[in-house]
Write an enzyme that holds these catalytic residues in place. Structure first.
Site, PDB file in Angstrom:
ATOM      1  N   CYS A  56      -1.091   4.773  -4.337  1.00 58.89           N
ATOM      2  CA  CYS A  56      -2.173   4.059  -3.662  1.00 58.89           C
ATOM      3  C   CYS A  56      -2.450   2.669  -4.227  1.00 58.89           C
ATOM      4  O   CYS A  56      -3.133   1.868  -3.598  1.00 58.89           O
ATOM      5  CB  CYS A  56      -3.434   4.906  -3.699  1.00 58.89           C
ATOM      6  SG  CYS A  56      -3.163   6.584  -3.067  1.00 58.89           S
ATOM      7  N   HIS A 116      -8.193   0.574  -1.020  1.00 59.73           N
ATOM      8  CA  HIS A 116      -7.301   1.629  -0.551  1.00 59.73           C
ATOM      9  C   HIS A 116      -8.095   2.604   0.301  1.00 59.73           C
ATOM     10  O   HIS A 116      -9.163   3.080  -0.098  1.00 59.73           O
ATOM     11  CB  HIS A 116      -6.685   2.346  -1.753  1.00 59.73           C
ATOM     12  CG  HIS A 116      -6.135   3.694  -1.431  1.00 59.73           C
ATOM     13  ND1 HIS A 116      -5.171   3.887  -0.464  1.00 59.73           N
ATOM     14  CD2 HIS A 116      -6.441   4.939  -1.927  1.00 59.73           C
ATOM     15  CE1 HIS A 116      -4.894   5.174  -0.385  1.00 59.73           C
ATOM     16  NE2 HIS A 116      -5.641   5.828  -1.260  1.00 59.73           N
ATOM     17  N   ASN A 168      -4.948   8.704   5.364  1.00 60.47           N
ATOM     18  CA  ASN A 168      -4.589   8.041   4.109  1.00 60.47           C
ATOM     19  C   ASN A 168      -3.071   7.899   4.066  1.00 60.47           C
ATOM     20  O   ASN A 168      -2.350   8.877   3.866  1.00 60.47           O
ATOM     21  CB  ASN A 168      -5.101   8.884   2.937  1.00 60.47           C
ATOM     22  CG  ASN A 168      -4.781   8.293   1.580  1.00 60.47           C
ATOM     23  OD1 ASN A 168      -3.878   7.483   1.430  1.00 60.47           O
ATOM     24  ND2 ASN A 168      -5.520   8.719   0.572  1.00 60.47           N
TER      25      ASN A 168
END
Length: 324
Positions: A103, A249, A279
């Site tokens: 990430c 993120h 995500n």
């Protein structure tokens, strides 16, 4: 984005103890894209690069370095970036490498690209992020299946572009590795365990699949991200009021809203857009940047603070300076 998708309604059909509204409200995701069975991170990276070349008229002959961020490579070896070079028809005089980060990976990639340019090693760098985390998730792991989606991005970094890359703050704490991990399959644990159980919080424990200790990851972000934001602003000689948009993120809606409040950032200057994506790990920030740009949200002189954090533990921050 891959063509396949998984909606909340489909998830709830498998896990009737949940509701569509509960998933949307807590995670902030209505659907997520899923790579096909035979579709790899390398395949998606190639598609993203082709889109970049077509949209911006980039000559593939001009690329002299490929950086590919992925934790789901096509093979242990060879390097997926080498396969991408061949499929894209980029000159064999170009360098190419994979780097394994999640990430925070896009920010690390920008730092590598900036270093290559400043050292006069390369002039036109193709930074790719591509991840197929869903291939690591156990079918009965409703938590991770609700959060993660697959996706890829392509960015050209050169001496001319839409934004200047500012200074970086980076960090690492490997003591948190066990809280987001796939244990089996590599050299440390090459065999398959085929054992599935639950931890104290109800998350699935399987050495063959992705395990995430959500509460520990959440605690890590609360400790690391506020100082990361402050350090990034200080390193770039800026205050919060100087930032037109903070792009974190895109982990999940609950975490993002909590971090926004802890970091004292106004909702108007804080970007959240993951309803149709989930995500996508290292691709969340570049996808957000692409959408901001397409929304024509960049006007005049505009600073964007990008902040990544997650698996490793690893974190990084940078400021992109637009219109200077």
């Amino acid at each position: 984005m891959p063509e396949g998708n998984l909606s909340n309604a489909e998830l709830v059909a498998e896990f009737p103890e949940w509701s569509v509204e509960k998933v949307a409200q807590k995670i902030g995701v209505n659907q997520r894209h899923i790579a096909a069975k035979e579709e790899t991170a390398g395949d998606m990276a190639v598609k993203a690069a082709e889109e970049l070349f077509r949209e911006y008229g980039v000559a593939r002959e001009s690329i002299d370095y490929i950086l590919l961020c992925t934790q789901s490579p096509d093979y242990f070896l060879p390097t997926t970036a080498c396969l991408v070079q061949d499929k894209l028809g980029i000159p064999t005089t170009a360098g190419a490498l994979d780097f394994n980060l999640g990430c925070s990976g896009y920010i690390y990639g920008l730092s590598l690209a900036k270093g290559l340019i400043y050292a006069s090693i390369a002039k036109n760098i193709l930074l790719l992020t591509s991840e197929t985390y869903t291939k690591y998730i156990h079918p009965k792991d409703k938590g991770n299946r609700s959060i993660f989606g697959d996706g890829a991005s392509a960015t050209l970094i050169s001496d001319t572009g839409f934004a200047e890359i500012g200074d970086f703050v980076l960090g690492t704490d490997g003591s948190g590795a066990d809280n987001l991990i796939v244990r089996a399959g590599a050299s440390r644990n090459p065999g398959e365990a085929n054992i599935v159980k639950e931890d104290d919080g109800g998350a699935l424990l399987s050495d063959d699949h992705l395990y995430m200790n959500g509460s520990e990851i959440f605690n890590f972000t609360l400790q690391a991200v506020p100082s990361l934001v402050d350090g990034t602003l200080t390193k770039n000689g800026l205050e919060k009021a100087d930032i037109g948009m903070f792009v974190f993120h895109q982990a999940n809606k609950f975490m993002l809203n909590t971090l926004r409040k802890v970091c004292a950032i106004s909702p108007e200057a804080f970007y959240i857009d993951m309803e149709d994506l989930g995500n996508t790990v290292s691709s969340t920030i570049p996808i957000a940047l692409a959408r901001i740009k397409k929304e024509n949200a960049l006007t005049g002189k505009f600073n964007i603070a990008i902040v990544g954090f997650g698996v490793g533990y690893s974190w990084g921050g940078c400021v992109l300076k637009y219109g200077y």
